[in-house]
Design a protein around this motif. Structure first.
Motif, short mmCIF file in Angstrom:
data_model
loop_
_atom_site.label_atom_id
_atom_site.label_comp_id
_atom_site.label_asym_id
_atom_site.label_seq_id
_atom_site.Cartn_x
_atom_site.Cartn_y
_atom_site.Cartn_z
N LEU A 28 39.98 -53.33 17.00
CA LEU A 28 39.15 -54.62 16.78
C LEU A 28 37.69 -54.43 17.30
O LEU A 28 36.90 -54.80 16.62
N PRO A 29 37.38 -53.80 18.42
CA PRO A 29 35.99 -53.66 18.47
C PRO A 29 35.37 -52.78 17.63
O PRO A 29 34.24 -52.90 17.33
N GLN A 32 34.67 -55.22 14.87
CA GLN A 32 33.45 -56.03 15.18
C GLN A 32 32.22 -55.69 14.94
O GLN A 32 31.28 -56.16 14.54
N LEU A 36 29.39 -56.84 12.44
CA LEU A 36 28.10 -57.17 13.17
C LEU A 36 26.98 -56.53 12.28
O LEU A 36 25.99 -57.18 11.93
N TYR A 67 41.64 -62.42 11.24
CA TYR A 67 40.67 -63.08 12.18
C TYR A 67 39.70 -63.66 11.04
O TYR A 67 38.97 -63.19 10.48
N SER A 68 39.04 -64.91 11.53
CA SER A 68 38.23 -65.68 10.68
C SER A 68 36.69 -65.17 10.85
O SER A 68 36.01 -65.39 9.98
N PHE A 69 36.54 -64.32 11.93
CA PHE A 69 35.13 -63.77 12.07
C PHE A 69 35.12 -62.50 11.43
O PHE A 69 33.93 -61.88 11.39
N LEU A 70 36.12 -61.76 10.60
CA LEU A 70 35.91 -60.67 10.15
C LEU A 70 36.23 -60.91 8.67
O LEU A 70 36.82 -61.81 8.20
N GLU A 138 25.34 -65.55 16.81
CA GLU A 138 25.76 -65.83 18.03
C GLU A 138 24.96 -66.74 18.85
O GLU A 138 25.47 -67.37 19.73
N ARG B 116 30.12 -65.25 22.29
CA ARG B 116 29.53 -63.86 22.24
C ARG B 116 28.24 -63.92 23.03
O ARG B 116 27.80 -62.92 23.55
N TYR B 117 27.60 -65.18 22.95
CA TYR B 117 26.14 -65.17 23.61
C TYR B 117 26.14 -65.00 25.30
O TYR B 117 25.44 -64.57 25.73
N SER B 154 37.89 -62.81 17.87
CA SER B 154 37.25 -62.88 16.71
C SER B 154 37.65 -64.25 15.76
O SER B 154 37.55 -64.26 14.67
N GLY B 155 37.79 -65.26 16.63
CA GLY B 155 37.70 -66.69 15.67
C GLY B 155 39.25 -66.97 15.71
O GLY B 155 39.68 -67.15 14.31
N ALA B 156 40.28 -66.94 16.41
CA ALA B 156 41.43 -67.18 16.05
C ALA B 156 42.08 -67.78 17.55
O ALA B 156 42.35 -67.51 18.61
#
Ligand SMILES: Cc1cc2nc3c(=O)[nH]c(=O)nc-3n(C[C@H](O)[C@H](O)[C@H](O)COP(=O)(O)O)c2cc1C
Ligand code: SF4
Lengths: 157, 390
Positions: A28-29, A32, A36, A67-70, A138, B116-117, B154-156
């Motif tokens: 995951l890291p 991410q 990014l 994951y919705s951010f990936l 962010e 994240r901020y 990550s948004g879940a």
């Protein structure tokens, strides 16, 4: 993709496995970081990550799509995420949504042709006492009004 | 933002050197102090923290882990953000104290991607703790060593559920596990792991400083202490408030200057809707239990719109692993859309309430077990209003 670009991405992922480790827990890291930096995680990146962590590419794909951010598809450099959850909704989310669509000239879920902005909804971002709220990458913006949105977008131009 | 009612957590006078105090006493005494305080988990489920720590402490393993759940995804909750941002010491040192109590070597802060901020600030704080020897090897000259790593979500939303969170930490999809086995025995990488809410660690810090007896003077006999509430919606003064357990809904409404209130949703999307007639009920584990979310609706609000918003949330956030939750939430939402289109009989809605009750029993994890709560409670109290408006 050019061969040299491929190599650059491989080197980048190798570096990430060095700093985070090459165990499954590092997946995951690593994802991410790639997300990014590149705005998405390409098929090639997924395959290289799988190879270096010694897992099946399907495992990587499964995680990316969960994951919705990936994302597997390229997104804009700036991702605008408007909170759609109840308090922001009651506080006037609709007017903000309309303003964003008109100003960026795209619908929710779309990316501007210059690949600068992607417009999305997200669920509660914990700014309920200051809604409507949104994230741009962010950074968080609160107590939005249509004119405030225009000011904010200008700053990114 | 108004932070009123400085009682326990928000009273700076209660911030003492708990870390030193804990490390110079026996680990089992720390666990006993927490048990005696009656502290229950602040993340929503309300499991007794002392018992959780004792179970993890008694588990035999060469490695143990402490996880701070900072996924804070429940709609209407933001008190953990304030704690992380302004009361960082309580949270991180609370984790070290927990680690010492159960015999862990490592802790994770699972921070939601939406926050994240806060990452850089929190990372710097950990650096500072290492410099001051409050983290790392031989903490404060003792032979206890412990370190903390921050991991981002990550948004879940489902990753706030403790077994899904552990799956996520291990690099998997955030899909809840069958329980038992519980994380206190089989957690991160199969090792004993405690998962606690941000607020739980902060409170533990203060209990170590002030003692169990002092702490349990606040609150009720079954719910000792105070609770941080994230209050939003139709009121003049939204924000984070600290109230003793046993405070009535109507007192809370006065505190935030809410007027013409029709209903209050307590516990977020997965909580319950409390109508005006029940505003004398109290916030407590034995009455209206909550992780801290309080959303206020005034007379002008359409409860159908509110409920649709909640159900859309669950349809999106269900991990899809089990049928009652994956399909059930979609059916409940479709029912609401039928009402909106004036195409729904009351008896069909009653069938859906029954479906909701089945979901509460048959779903695999807390998400599907509680997602029907707003549907059932809003229909119970506002069915006539919703139907007569169409
Ligand atoms: C869908 C779902 C989401 C959850 N989200 C959170 C969360 O964001 N933060 C949290 O502390 N607990 C959350 N929980 C509760 C955790 O599973 C767990 O009970 C809690 O972290 C334990 O800590 P506590 O005993 O200190 O409350 C969630 C549970 C479910 C079912
Ligand atoms: S209840 Fe919902 S979130 Fe939980 S395991 Fe089943 S499908 Fe996934």
């Amino acid at each position: 993709m050019l061969v040299s670009e491929k190599n650059a991405l491989t080197i980048e992922i190798e570096d990430l496995t060095k700093s985070f480790g090459d165990q499954r827990e590092s997946l995951l890291p690593i994802l991410q970081e790639i997300q990014l930096k590149h705005g998405h995680i390409s098929d090639f990146a997924q395959q290289e990550i799988a190879r270096l962590l010694d897992i099946h590419p399907v495992e990587v794909y499964g995680v990316v799509t969960f994951y919705s951010f990936l994302s597997t598809e390229p997104k804009g450099r700036l991702i605008v995420r408007l909170c759609q959850t109840i308090t922001c909704d009651l506080a006037g989310k609709e007017a903000i949504a309309n303003t964003l669509e008109k100003e960026l000239q795209i619908k929710f879920g779309e990316t501007t042709p210059d690949k600068k902005f992607t417009l999305e909804y997200c669920n509660c971002i914990g700014m309920c006492d200051q809604g409507p709220a949104m994230l741009i990458n962010e950074q968080v913006f609160t107590k939005l009004t249509p004119s405030k949105v225009i000011e904010i977008l200008k700053k990114f131009n | 933002m108004p932070i009123l009612n400085k009682l326990v957590i928000f009273d700076e006078n209660n911030i003492e050197d708990s870390l030193k105090k804990a490390i110079s006493s026996e680990p089992q005494d720390v666990v006993m102090e927490i048990r005696e305080s009656g502290l229950k988990g602040r993340g929503g489920a309300g499991f007794p923290t002392g018992t959780k720590w004792l179970l993890a402490r008694s588990a035999h393993a060469d490695k143990k882990f402490v996880v701070c759940n900072a996924d804070e995804g429940e709609p209407g909750t933001f008190k953990d953000r304030i704690l992380l941002d302004e009361y960082t010491k309580l949270v991180f040192e609370g984790m070290v104290i927990a680690g010492y109590a159960i015999g862990a070597q490592k802790g994770f802060l699972y921070l939601r991607g939406e926050y994240r901020y806060l990452f850089d600030k929190l990372t710097k704080y950990l650096e500072q703790m290492r410099k001051e020897n409050r983290l790392g090897n031989n903490i404060l000259g003792s032979n206890y060593s412990f370190d903390i790593e921050i991991r981002l979500g990550s948004g879940a939303y489902v990753c706030g559920e403790e077994s899904a969170l552990i799956e996520s930490l291990e690099g998997h999809r955030g899909e809840a596990r069958n329980r038992p086995p519980y994380p206190v025995n089989t957690g991160y990488l199969g090792y004993p792991t405690i998962v606690n809410n941000v607020e739980t660690f902060a409170v533990a810090h203060i209990i170590v400083a002030k003692g169990a007896e002092w702490y349990s003077k606040y609150g009720t006999s079954k719910s000792t202490g105070t609770k941080l509430l994230s209050i939003s919606g139709d009121c003049k003064k939204p924000g984070v408030y600290e109230v003793p357990f046993g405070t009535t809904i109507s007192d809370i409404l006065k505190l935030v200057e809410a007027e013409n209130t029709k209903a209050v949703q307590v516990g977020g999307a997965s909580g319950f809707c409390i109508p005006k007639a029940e505003f004398d009920r109290t916030v407590a584990f034995e009455d209206v239990s909550t992780g801290g979310s309080v959303i206020i609706f005034n007379e002008t609000r359409d409860m159908l719109q509110v409920l649709e918003n909640f159900m859309e949330f669950f349809v999106e956030e269900s991990c899809g692993q089990c049928t009652p939750c994956r399909i059930g939430n979609v059916k409940l939402l479709e029912g609401l859309m039928k009402i909106r289109n004036n195409d729904c009989s009351l008896s069909y809605i009653h069938e859906l309430v029954d479906l909701g009750r089945s979901m509460q029993i048959a779903s695999k994890c807390g998400l599907g077990q509680s997602s029907p709560n707003p549907f059932i409670s809003i229909m119970e109290h506002f069915e006539n209003e919703i139907f007569s408006q169409r």
